[in-house]
Enzyme design. Sequence first.
Site, PDB file in Angstrom:
ATOM      1  N   ARG A  99       6.766 -17.035  39.441  1.00 21.70           N
ATOM      2  CA  ARG A  99       7.898 -17.896  39.106  1.00 21.70           C
ATOM      3  C   ARG A  99       7.513 -19.367  39.263  1.00 21.70           C
ATOM      4  NH1 ARG A  99       9.920 -13.571  42.063  1.00 21.70           N
ATOM      5  NH2 ARG A  99      11.408 -12.261  40.929  1.00 21.70           N
ATOM      6  N   HIS A 156       9.232 -19.910  32.839  1.00 21.87           N
ATOM      7  CA  HIS A 156       9.535 -18.511  33.127  1.00 21.87           C
ATOM      8  C   HIS A 156       9.050 -17.598  32.013  1.00 21.87           C
ATOM      9  CE1 HIS A 156      11.951 -15.661  35.574  1.00 21.87           C
ATOM     10  NE2 HIS A 156      12.008 -14.980  34.435  1.00 21.87           N
ATOM     11  N   HIS A 213       9.126  -8.014  41.449  1.00 18.86           N
ATOM     12  CA  HIS A 213      10.485  -7.523  41.285  1.00 18.86           C
ATOM     13  C   HIS A 213      10.830  -6.621  42.460  1.00 18.86           C
ATOM     14  CE1 HIS A 213      10.593  -8.229  36.652  1.00 18.86           C
ATOM     15  NE2 HIS A 213      10.865  -9.320  37.352  1.00 18.86           N
ATOM     16  N   ARG A 230       6.127 -15.090  32.336  1.00 23.60           N
ATOM     17  CA  ARG A 230       6.391 -13.797  32.958  1.00 23.60           C
ATOM     18  C   ARG A 230       6.788 -12.765  31.906  1.00 23.60           C
ATOM     19  NH1 ARG A 230       7.366 -13.546  38.299  1.00 23.60           N
ATOM     20  NH2 ARG A 230       9.220 -12.221  38.174  1.00 23.60           N
ATOM     21  N   LYS A 267      11.925 -15.291  45.785  1.00 17.62           N
ATOM     22  CA  LYS A 267      13.322 -15.070  45.418  1.00 17.62           C
ATOM     23  C   LYS A 267      13.910 -13.908  46.207  1.00 17.62           C
ATOM     24  CE  LYS A 267      16.262 -14.010  41.434  1.00 17.62           C
ATOM     25  NZ  LYS A 267      16.308 -13.758  39.974  1.00 17.62           N
ATOM     26  N   TYR A 327       5.061   1.106  50.922  1.00 18.84           N
ATOM     27  CA  TYR A 327       3.918   1.914  50.473  1.00 18.84           C
ATOM     28  C   TYR A 327       3.274   1.289  49.241  1.00 18.84           C
ATOM     29  CZ  TYR A 327       1.404   5.959  48.573  1.00 18.84           C
ATOM     30  OH  TYR A 327       0.451   6.784  48.066  1.00 18.84           O
TER      31      TYR A 327
END
Length: 404
Positions: A242, A331, A357, A334, A269, A367
């Site tokens: 970002r 952005h 995300h 991305r 974020k 994990y």
Amino acid sequence: MALSDTAIRTAKPAEKPRKLADEKGMYLLIQPGGAKLWRLDYRFDSKRKTLALGSYPDTGLALAREKRDAARKLLAQDIDPAAQRKQDKHERKVSQENTFEAVARDWMKTKGKEWTAGYATKTRACLEHHALPSLGNKPITEITAPQLLTMLRVIEKRGTVDMAHRIQQHCGAVFRYAIATGLLSADPTPSLRGALSTVKTEHYAALTDPKDFADLLRSIDEYRGEVTTKIAMQLLAGTFQRTKEVRFAEWSQFDFDTALWRIPAEVMKMREAHLVPLSTQMLAHLKELQALTGGNRLLFPSSTNRNRPISENTVTYALARLGFKGRMTGHGFRSIASTILNEQGYRHDVIERQLAHAERNQVRAAYNRAEYLFERKAMMQEWGDYLDKLKAGAAVIQLRGEAA
């Protein structure tokens, strides 16, 4: 014998307190100074108690009897009227002290420890400008869903539907905090589901044609503005993080030996620390930048204040000067990377982890952070090589020998 208004009005004080009996345990206590006080004697848990019912003439005979009868109804339910009165008084006091504003500010003070300074400032400004003027002085226990909707509709009518939804979310968080702290029993915001207009999602501008993306990459390499701005765009293209994470990047976060960029949780974020593998191309750009800003804390310090990062518009303006105004944003890198990597067969979970995300399952998230790092390192190097081939004018190509 029951009392009459005339008997009460004409009763005179004596040298000592005296009682004028009414009925059902109620009487008028006349003090030597002339005060006339209603009292009710009763027994609760085998103890004799007395309940004050008011003073005459403010509390007349009829009202005193109403209070007496209400107390006797409580006794019939095995409730001590004196204890109930004390509880009611306490609840009124709590209600008056715990206004929406008081609870909201306590919530911000508590949760603010987990927020970035920028998010805390925006949240406080939202509530102070939109919610507190109409709800601030109301006890939080008395705020209803219709009152909340009235306030939100005012915001909505200004044309700022997204702000109305944001304020609703903040208010919901305040109500849930009040529930958690024992001040409230229910949150009114779920009742408003569907009551506001739907927010129209605006997608960030991004190039969809690989040839256009290749033109952009070549334009960035040939950028004649600030070198730091050029490298900021290259870092966005090469890591697809970002813009905020790039703007606030610090040299202490980068490990050249392991080729990793460790972004702390407070910058992210999702408030979760993030590891970004760096390709050899990215390491070369960073070493070039290090010669320019390596003596600073920030990779991309502002030209006017070296302790502050470049503005959020720096990359946007640079892209516009390169001829991509309205076609590409910071952005957008991305979106491009996600689209191409998914199309070329990389595992969706690996791509999502690289994009940072959120993973809803916390056990799985912990994990995955370890499981995907090796794959992400390989993917990011292949991505760096792919960008080089695009810039060199290659046709549509695979990132690796065959899609996996």
